[in-house]
Design a protein around this motif. Sequence first.
Motif, mmCIF file in Angstrom:
data_model
loop_
_atom_site.group_PDB
_atom_site.id
_atom_site.type_symbol
_atom_site.label_atom_id
_atom_site.label_comp_id
_atom_site.label_asym_id
_atom_site.label_seq_id
_atom_site.Cartn_x
_atom_site.Cartn_y
_atom_site.Cartn_z
ATOM 1 N N PHE A 191 34.379 75.453 57.869
ATOM 2 C CA PHE A 191 35.652 74.660 58.607
ATOM 3 C C PHE A 191 35.527 73.709 59.222
ATOM 4 C CE2 PHE A 191 35.605 73.965 63.545
ATOM 5 C CZ PHE A 191 36.215 75.631 63.829
ATOM 6 N N GLU A 192 36.984 73.463 59.592
ATOM 7 C CA GLU A 192 37.988 71.860 59.389
ATOM 8 C C GLU A 192 37.151 70.824 58.786
ATOM 9 O OE1 GLU A 192 36.570 70.414 63.551
ATOM 10 O OE2 GLU A 192 37.311 71.893 64.601
ATOM 11 N N ALA A 193 36.791 69.744 58.470
ATOM 12 C CA ALA A 193 36.801 68.354 57.721
ATOM 13 C C ALA A 193 35.745 68.754 56.927
ATOM 14 C CB ALA A 193 37.191 67.232 58.982
ATOM 15 N N GLU A 194 34.221 70.039 56.677
ATOM 16 C CA GLU A 194 33.697 69.644 55.942
ATOM 17 C C GLU A 194 33.687 70.005 54.619
ATOM 18 O OE1 GLU A 194 29.938 70.112 57.208
ATOM 19 O OE2 GLU A 194 31.292 68.395 57.730
ATOM 20 N N LEU A 195 34.030 68.762 54.039
ATOM 21 C CA LEU A 195 34.958 68.602 52.798
ATOM 22 C C LEU A 195 33.631 68.331 51.600
ATOM 23 C CD1 LEU A 195 38.720 67.368 53.113
ATOM 24 C CD2 LEU A 195 37.777 69.769 53.211
ATOM 25 N N TRP A 196 33.230 69.281 51.528
ATOM 26 C CA TRP A 196 32.011 69.091 49.936
ATOM 27 C C TRP A 196 32.691 69.620 49.064
ATOM 28 C CZ3 TRP A 196 28.128 65.875 51.682
ATOM 29 C CH2 TRP A 196 28.504 66.060 52.735
ATOM 30 N N LEU A 197 32.837 68.396 47.575
ATOM 31 C CA LEU A 197 33.253 69.224 46.137
ATOM 32 C C LEU A 197 32.354 70.136 46.101
ATOM 33 C CD1 LEU A 197 34.817 68.606 44.475
ATOM 34 C CD2 LEU A 197 33.791 67.199 43.238
ATOM 35 N N ASN A 198 31.165 70.878 45.982
ATOM 36 C CA ASN A 198 30.135 71.466 44.832
ATOM 37 C C ASN A 198 30.307 71.815 46.039
ATOM 38 O OD1 ASN A 198 29.815 69.801 42.496
ATOM 39 N ND2 ASN A 198 27.476 69.464 43.020
ATOM 40 N N LEU A 199 30.252 72.527 47.181
ATOM 41 C CA LEU A 199 30.353 73.296 47.514
ATOM 42 C C LEU A 199 31.477 74.470 47.517
ATOM 43 C CD1 LEU A 199 29.194 75.828 50.099
ATOM 44 C CD2 LEU A 199 31.298 73.599 51.897
ATOM 45 N N PHE A 200 32.568 74.145 47.584
ATOM 46 C CA PHE A 200 33.913 74.668 47.161
ATOM 47 C C PHE A 200 33.892 74.793 45.194
ATOM 48 C CE2 PHE A 200 36.180 72.459 50.846
ATOM 49 C CZ PHE A 200 36.276 73.692 50.975
ATOM 50 N N LYS A 201 33.194 74.017 44.363
ATOM 51 C CA LYS A 201 33.433 74.292 43.388
ATOM 52 C C LYS A 201 32.213 75.273 42.566
ATOM 53 C CE LYS A 201 33.110 71.864 38.875
ATOM 54 N NZ LYS A 201 32.740 70.059 38.485
ATOM 55 N N VAL A 202 31.398 75.074 43.321
ATOM 56 C CA VAL A 202 29.908 76.274 43.356
ATOM 57 C C VAL A 202 30.658 77.510 43.586
ATOM 58 C CG1 VAL A 202 28.155 76.904 43.485
ATOM 59 C CG2 VAL A 202 28.327 74.261 43.277
ATOM 60 N N ALA A 203 31.169 77.864 44.792
ATOM 61 C CA ALA A 203 31.706 78.846 45.163
ATOM 62 C C ALA A 203 32.390 79.505 43.837
ATOM 63 C CB ALA A 203 31.783 78.818 46.997
ATOM 64 N N LYS A 204 33.252 78.587 43.826
ATOM 65 C CA LYS A 204 34.335 79.365 43.073
ATOM 66 C C LYS A 204 34.080 80.088 41.741
ATOM 67 C CE LYS A 204 37.951 79.736 42.843
ATOM 68 N NZ LYS A 204 39.515 81.089 43.340
ATOM 69 N N SER A 205 32.835 78.499 41.060
ATOM 70 C CA SER A 205 32.261 78.830 40.119
ATOM 71 C C SER A 205 31.645 80.952 39.812
ATOM 72 C CB SER A 205 31.357 78.807 39.271
ATOM 73 O OG SER A 205 30.148 78.148 40.107
ATOM 74 N N ASN A 206 31.289 80.736 41.627
ATOM 75 C CA ASN A 206 30.557 82.071 41.610
ATOM 76 C C ASN A 206 31.310 83.781 42.200
ATOM 77 O OD1 ASN A 206 27.879 80.851 41.665
ATOM 78 N ND2 ASN A 206 27.811 80.462 43.659
ATOM 79 N N GLY A 207 32.699 83.125 41.402
ATOM 80 C CA GLY A 207 33.742 84.016 41.607
ATOM 81 C C GLY A 207 34.313 84.389 43.704
ATOM 82 N N SER A 208 34.406 83.215 43.936
ATOM 83 C CA SER A 208 34.441 83.492 46.081
ATOM 84 C C SER A 208 35.663 83.213 46.170
ATOM 85 C CB SER A 208 33.436 82.820 46.684
ATOM 86 O OG SER A 208 32.511 82.717 46.491
ATOM 87 N N LYS A 209 35.874 83.874 46.708
ATOM 88 C CA LYS A 209 37.686 83.392 47.656
ATOM 89 C C LYS A 209 37.364 82.058 48.527
ATOM 90 C CE LYS A 209 41.213 84.285 50.921
ATOM 91 N NZ LYS A 209 41.840 85.154 50.993
ATOM 92 N N THR A 210 37.704 81.142 48.330
ATOM 93 C CA THR A 210 37.780 79.997 49.111
ATOM 94 C C THR A 210 38.694 79.405 50.303
ATOM 95 O OG1 THR A 210 38.208 78.883 47.271
ATOM 96 C CG2 THR A 210 36.138 78.751 47.284
ATOM 97 N N VAL A 211 38.194 79.573 51.069
ATOM 98 C CA VAL A 211 39.093 78.985 52.538
ATOM 99 C C VAL A 211 39.127 78.040 53.129
ATOM 100 C CG1 VAL A 211 40.302 79.791 54.598
ATOM 101 C CG2 VAL A 211 39.582 81.440 52.127
ATOM 102 N N LEU A 212 39.898 77.404 53.602
ATOM 103 C CA LEU A 212 39.009 75.539 54.703
ATOM 104 C C LEU A 212 40.029 76.229 55.675
ATOM 105 C CD1 LEU A 212 38.508 73.397 54.545
ATOM 106 C CD2 LEU A 212 40.215 72.450 54.531
ATOM 107 N N LEU A 213 38.861 76.077 56.961
ATOM 108 C CA LEU A 213 39.642 76.876 58.084
ATOM 109 C C LEU A 213 39.290 75.853 59.905
ATOM 110 C CD1 LEU A 213 39.952 79.531 60.185
ATOM 111 C CD2 LEU A 213 38.095 79.312 60.247
ATOM 112 N N ASN A 214 40.977 75.990 60.227
ATOM 113 C CA ASN A 214 40.527 75.028 61.188
ATOM 114 C C ASN A 214 41.010 73.367 60.810
ATOM 115 O OD1 ASN A 214 41.377 75.423 64.180
ATOM 116 N ND2 ASN A 214 39.964 73.831 64.059
ATOM 117 N N ALA A 215 41.907 73.166 59.204
ATOM 118 C CA ALA A 215 41.982 72.201 59.184
ATOM 119 C C ALA A 215 42.717 70.773 59.808
ATOM 120 C CB ALA A 215 42.319 72.333 57.009
#
Length: 372
Positions: free
Chosen positions: A112-136
Amino acid sequence: MIYTLFTALLLGICSPFLWLLSFKQKFIRSIRARFFLIKNPKPKLAKYHFHACSLGEARAIEPLVRRLGDCRVSVITQTGFDYASKYADCRFLPFECFLPFWLSRSDVLIVFEAELWLNLFKVAKSNGSKTVLLNARISDKSYKNYLRFKFYYRWLFKYVDLVLAQSDLDKERLATLGAKNIKVVGNIKSANLPKPSKNYVKLDKRVIVIASSHQNEEINLLKNLNLSPNDQLFIAPRHPERFAEVCKIIKDSIKSDMSFEKFSDNMGLRSQIILVDTLGELVNLYQIADIVVLCGSFEYGIGGHNPIEAAQFGCKILSGEYIHNQKDLYKAVSGIEFCSYENVWEKINSNLKSTKIINICDMDKIIKEIKG
């Protein structure tokens, strides 16, 4: 790997300071959970993982979480944790170096919004997740800072599949930082209007609410206090740790003939001035308010608060000029008047217009985009 090692080194350097800071009541649970993993186990498996920062964001995502089902939530702050825990399995989001072995798999990660943590997205992608930035969104104030670290955000956005932006301006700014697949859906907070949990009896008085006030705002707004006998004033500080401080400010500011009570005293809310020293009551007070002085906007650096929660009741709204974090929400409301410390009471006693919400985003469209 290099980034994770770098963040681990950074944590090692900062650990003594963070440990000392964790003894403050405000941070005692959040810092220990986030930076030392104390009482912060891996989250349960779920289809959707929502990450939000604090209380306001935790409230904003609640309708989405309830509609989607099979969700878990991570947050940054204690108030956010307390609220999100009421409707979902909730954890504090650990610092970056812990995420490679802490983050459990989910089908979709929604940040949600501006919580731009690199490893949060990177690890989620490595786990096979679709990644969405909401209310950006990217505010006027923060845009220059984002550009200074453009290399970091270009790296981060490689791991973001979908960006749901608040406005066309946010879309343009996000694109300059490397974001792809950006869609403008409006501000989700305009679709999530909290409803009253209690119905208070409105006395035969004009009800004024000083809402979500921050340090310096109460003392300056009360400096030229000008209430008539037919006025009732509620003062609701933004942060609970300031309740005692604000209580003293009020007592030092009011005249001897003005009655005062704290909301928590359970005296029936009949005093002329009332300190709202409990959480979750603002929307209940908005329902009976004639005028709302929306704070977080009189001191530079805060950026304002959501005006839509009050506007849904047609309240007359006064605001300071510093609203850089809420510009899109302000555009969604007609009739807001701007003022300063010097003329706020003059404005309160003038012929103000009622507010009206003029632009609400479509929650169904957002859910469709998340499900893909």
